[in-house]
Design a protein around this motif. Structure first.
Motif, PDB file in Angstrom:
ATOM      1  N   LYS A  79     -49.762  -0.819   3.832  1.00  0.00           N
ATOM      2  CA  LYS A  79     -49.648  -2.438   3.251  1.00  0.00           C
ATOM      3  C   LYS A  79     -48.190  -2.516   2.554  1.00  0.00           C
ATOM      4  O   LYS A  79     -47.991  -3.639   2.122  1.00  0.00           O
ATOM      5  CB  LYS A  79     -50.557  -2.780   2.135  1.00  0.00           C
ATOM      6  N   GLY A  80     -47.252  -1.434   2.424  1.00  0.00           N
ATOM      7  CA  GLY A  80     -46.122  -1.681   1.797  1.00  0.00           C
ATOM      8  C   GLY A  80     -45.267  -0.381   2.198  1.00  0.00           C
ATOM      9  O   GLY A  80     -45.643   0.677   2.562  1.00  0.00           O
ATOM     10  N   MET A  81     -43.724  -0.429   1.833  1.00  0.00           N
ATOM     11  CA  MET A  81     -43.165   0.675   2.113  1.00  0.00           C
ATOM     12  C   MET A  81     -43.630   1.725   1.019  1.00  0.00           C
ATOM     13  O   MET A  81     -44.152   1.173   0.130  1.00  0.00           O
ATOM     14  CB  MET A  81     -41.702   0.173   1.658  1.00  0.00           C
ATOM     15  N   ASN A  82     -43.173   3.101   1.419  1.00  0.00           N
ATOM     16  CA  ASN A  82     -43.518   4.152   0.212  1.00  0.00           C
ATOM     17  C   ASN A  82     -42.446   4.231  -0.646  1.00  0.00           C
ATOM     18  O   ASN A  82     -41.428   3.750  -0.192  1.00  0.00           O
ATOM     19  CB  ASN A  82     -43.837   5.499   1.288  1.00  0.00           C
ATOM     20  N   PRO A  83     -42.728   5.181  -1.666  1.00  0.00           N
ATOM     21  CA  PRO A  83     -41.573   4.910  -2.853  1.00  0.00           C
ATOM     22  C   PRO A  83     -40.253   5.512  -2.081  1.00  0.00           C
ATOM     23  O   PRO A  83     -39.142   5.228  -2.720  1.00  0.00           O
ATOM     24  CB  PRO A  83     -42.114   6.160  -3.864  1.00  0.00           C
ATOM     25  N   VAL A  84     -40.028   6.616  -1.409  1.00  0.00           N
ATOM     26  CA  VAL A  84     -39.040   6.958  -0.738  1.00  0.00           C
ATOM     27  C   VAL A  84     -38.280   5.998   0.273  1.00  0.00           C
ATOM     28  O   VAL A  84     -37.019   6.049   0.157  1.00  0.00           O
ATOM     29  CB  VAL A  84     -39.090   8.373   0.032  1.00  0.00           C
ATOM     30  N   GLU A  85     -38.899   5.374   0.920  1.00  0.00           N
ATOM     31  CA  GLU A  85     -38.260   4.143   1.655  1.00  0.00           C
ATOM     32  C   GLU A  85     -37.777   3.165   0.492  1.00  0.00           C
ATOM     33  O   GLU A  85     -36.867   2.485   0.869  1.00  0.00           O
ATOM     34  CB  GLU A  85     -39.303   3.276   2.414  1.00  0.00           C
TER      35      GLU A  85
END
Length: 146
Positions: free
Chosen positions: A40-46
């Motif tokens: 549902k969203g980008m991940n933290p590294v993105e």
């Protein structure tokens, strides 16, 4: 004089979704489905790559006049290499990015040499880039049970 920035990250009920916030602004982060998330969203590294690109853009916009560099448009293309086996405990490899690469795309009439010099200035000046290139001391300030 140091300025302290603050943020919080809170797990949401669905999957691996996390709501991160600072100064009343929120970002929804998640993981792709193949890593156990709901996508549902980008991940933290993105988000880290996005933060680096945004910081580089802000430095360019803030210092272009002082650097006597003009451009019509700028975008930053970023990519990083990460081995998920590291954070999943499946291999003895680094958990984070092993390398981040970026290309600054300027629409400008300035010379290639001047564009490269301005890009080097941006890289040297960007706070997020500095944190990534030079590391930041991470300090666990406590563990609170509620």
């Amino acid at each position: 004089m140091l300025t302290t920035f603050k943020a919080t990250a809170t797990k949401l009920p669905e999957g691996l979704q996390v709501e991160a916030q600072s100064r009343g602004f929120k970002i929804l982060m998640d993981e792709p489905q193949d890593l156990g998330g709901t996508d549902k969203g980008m991940n933290p590294v993105e988000a880290l790559l996005c933060a680096l690109g945004a910081c580089q853009y802000i430095v360019a916009a803030a210092f272009a006049d002082a650097y006597n560099f003009s451009y019509e448009e700028l975008y930053v293309e970023l990519e990083g290499d990460l081995d998920p086996d590291g954070f999943m405990g499946l291999a003895d490899v680094r958990s984070g990015f092993q390398e981040i690469r970026f290309v600054m795309h300027f629409k400008t009439t300035e010379s290639q040499e001047k564009a490269e010099a301005f890009a080097a200035f941006i890289e040297k000046t960007c706070p997020v880039g500095d944190c990534l290139a030079n590391g930041v001391k991470l300090v666990q300030s406590g563990v609170v049970r509620h």
